[in-house]
Design an enzyme around this catalytic site. Structure first.
Site, PDB file in Angstrom:
ATOM      1  CB  SER A  14      -7.265  -9.957   6.795  1.00  0.00           C
ATOM      2  OG  SER A  14      -7.464 -10.533   5.383  1.00  0.00           O
ATOM      3  CD  GLN A  62      -2.578 -14.084   1.036  1.00  0.00           C
ATOM      4  OE1 GLN A  62      -3.746 -13.939   0.770  1.00  0.00           O
ATOM      5  NE2 GLN A  62      -2.352 -14.016   2.382  1.00  0.00           N
ATOM      6  CG  HIS A  98      -3.293 -15.219  -4.862  1.00  0.00           C
ATOM      7  ND1 HIS A  98      -3.672 -14.699  -3.833  1.00  0.00           N
ATOM      8  CD2 HIS A  98      -3.500 -16.845  -4.555  1.00  0.00           C
ATOM      9  CE1 HIS A  98      -3.973 -15.319  -2.855  1.00  0.00           C
ATOM     10  NE2 HIS A  98      -4.014 -16.640  -3.077  1.00  0.00           N
ATOM     11  CB  CYS A 109       8.573 -24.745 -27.178  1.00  0.00           C
ATOM     12  SG  CYS A 109       7.045 -25.292 -26.300  1.00  0.00           S
ATOM     13  NE  ARG A 122     -11.261  -9.923   2.267  1.00  0.00           N
ATOM     14  CZ  ARG A 122      -9.983 -10.543   1.649  1.00  0.00           C
ATOM     15  NH1 ARG A 122      -8.728  -9.906   1.697  1.00  0.00           N
ATOM     16  NH2 ARG A 122     -10.351 -11.574   0.719  1.00  0.00           N
ATOM     17  CG  ASN A 164      -2.844  -7.145   8.803  1.00  0.00           C
ATOM     18  OD1 ASN A 164      -2.409  -6.686   7.815  1.00  0.00           O
ATOM     19  ND2 ASN A 164      -4.163  -7.167   8.743  1.00  0.00           N
ATOM     20  CB  CYS A 191       8.022 -26.368 -22.595  1.00  0.00           C
ATOM     21  SG  CYS A 191       8.299 -24.438 -22.912  1.00  0.00           S
ATOM     22  CB  THR A 195      -0.864  -0.169   1.202  1.00  0.00           C
ATOM     23  OG1 THR A 195      -0.215  -0.179   2.391  1.00  0.00           O
ATOM     24  CG2 THR A 195      -2.003  -0.952   1.122  1.00  0.00           C
ATOM     25  CB  CYS A 231       6.872 -21.027 -25.801  1.00  0.00           C
ATOM     26  SG  CYS A 231       8.397 -21.533 -24.873  1.00  0.00           S
TER      27      CYS A 231
END
Length: 419
Positions: A214, A113, A133, A175, A65, A238, A144, A57, A166
């Site tokens: 969180s 994350q 993520h 590839c 959130r 946090n 590949c 941030t 690729c």
């Protein structure tokens, strides 16, 4: 691209508890807690860090959130407006502190994350990082598995085709597999290599340090509990309540940048300055630097002693010196992990490929003005490695029996913890 990448995801009704009040520890309490954190880190042998949106941030990238998070504003019927782009965002002091702590052999692994790519662009080694993520700057071949780090964000999300091809050269030629982004949508399966390594390190860790999360999204939010269940310590930094506060050995309510700056100051370790995007594939073998406590709580409250002694070994290796081991002057037992986990890479590989497939070295810019979108990786694409190659280079011992007990990590999907 706007940092509000969440707008490109599928609709999902259950986005967790948004807009919860933030709590701030008083200065005296914060200083005491930072002192406790420094003690825990000094005593750790396998420190694993879990990072969430809260560490970015300060770089201008919104969380989800928080009081001004994108989903909090969405629930209020408001539209978030942000001027920062992923390309122009700079790694925060927390990102850079982690780079230095890994270089000194203190941080063994980071599980994130975040999709903003700031860990990778800060120079944190890719083989010591799980991006559960995805990464806005990474494309992956669907044939590949080779990954490419771009200097700009990829044009798609949700594991869709980017339009690229690729260029991996094999015995029978290129590839020519199709490239996809790595950004997960709701209910998508997490990347097998990243989740497997995150699971293994979480089980091997003696300290799990959570920052800016969180812990509401699973399975990533439950990984710190694997450390706790095996007798390790759990520390959470946090401002808002987290899902597993009740399990924490230490709970710090403060800005992560402030906490990390205070902690690094107490340990006598300087936070390196960010000088431009740097992608590091592999970390050299690290021997953990013995740490000494230099600061007291009173020193923290007063800004620290003016003449701070350097508590790091004089001959600690530089991250670009690929074979050099850190020289330890203390007990031989500090040279290995007491959990039997070793860092498994022998050299730093920093290489990029041009459109003509000519390998060149990637060096950081010396310019002070490095936070603009014009600062790029010189229109080059970085070869990280294939997932298979990265998996075989990990030297972490895996408890197969406990893995089977908890189920296959490869089948877990991104979702909200409904408990």
């Amino acid at each position: 691209m706007s940092v509000n990448y969440a707008a490109g995801l599928s609709d999902y009704d259950h986005k967790g508890k948004c807009g919860l009040p933030e709590k701030y520890d008083p200065a005296e309490v914060l200083a005491e807690k930072v002192s406790q954190l420094a003690d825990i880190i000094c005593e750790s042998q396998h420190l694993v860090v879990h990072t969430g949106a809260g560490i970015s941030t300060s770089a201008g990238i919104p969380d989800f959130r928080g009081p001004k998070g994108v989903w909090t504003l969405e629930q209020k019927g408001e539209t978030p407006h942000f001027e920062t782009t992923f390309e122009s965002a700079c790694p925060s002091p927390t990102h850079m502190a982690l780079v230095e702590l890994e270089r000194l052999g203190i941080v063994k692994y980071v599980i994130s994350q975040n999709v903003d790519g700031l860990h990778v662009r800060s120079g944190f080694p890719r083989d010591k990082l799980s991006e559960l993520h995805g990464n806005m700057f990474v494309e992956q071949c669907d044939k590949c598995g080779k990954q490419y780090v771009r200097d700009t964000v990829v044009p798609t999300m949700a594991l869709n085709l980017t339009g690229g091809q690729c260029t991996q050269v094999k015995a029978r030629g290129r590839c020519r597999g199709k490239l996809r982004d790595t950004i997960l949508d709701w209910e998508d399966s997490l990347p097998e290599r990243d989740l497997t390594q995150a699971d293994e390190h979480s089980r091997s860790a003696d300290v799990a340090l959570v920052m800016g999360s969180s812990l509401q999204i699973v399975p990533s939010g439950n990984l710190p509990l694997l450390t706790k269940k095996r007798g390790g310590k759990l520390v959470i930094i946090n401002l808002q309540p987290s899902k597993h506060d009740k399990h924490a050995d230490l709970r710090i309510h403060g800005y992560v940048d402030e906490v990390m700056s205070m902690m690094m100051n107490q340990l006598g370790i300087d936070i390196p300055k960010y000088t431009g995007p740097t992608v590091v594939l592999e970390s050299p073998t690290r021997l953990r630097v013995p740490l000494k406590r230099e600061h007291t709580v009173n020193n923290l409250l007063n800004g620290g002693p003016q003449d701070r002694k350097d508590t790091i070994l004089e001959n600690a290796d530089d991250s670009t010196n690929s074979g050099q081991k850190i020289k330890a002057e203390e007990n031989e037992e500090t040279k290995t992990d007491n959990l039997g986990v070793k860092d498994a890479c022998n050299s730093v590989k920093i290489s990029v490929e041009t459109d003509t497939d000519t390998a060149v070295s990637l060096e950081s810019s010396s310019s002070n003005n490095v936070c603009h979108s014009s600062q790029s990786l010189q229109k080059t694409e970085e070869r990280i490695t294939t997932n298979d190659t990265l998996s075989t280079k990990q030297d972490v011992k895996h408890n197969s029996s406990s893995q089977h007990t908890d189920g296959s990590v490869a089948t877990k999907r991104l979702k909200l913890d409904s408990d």
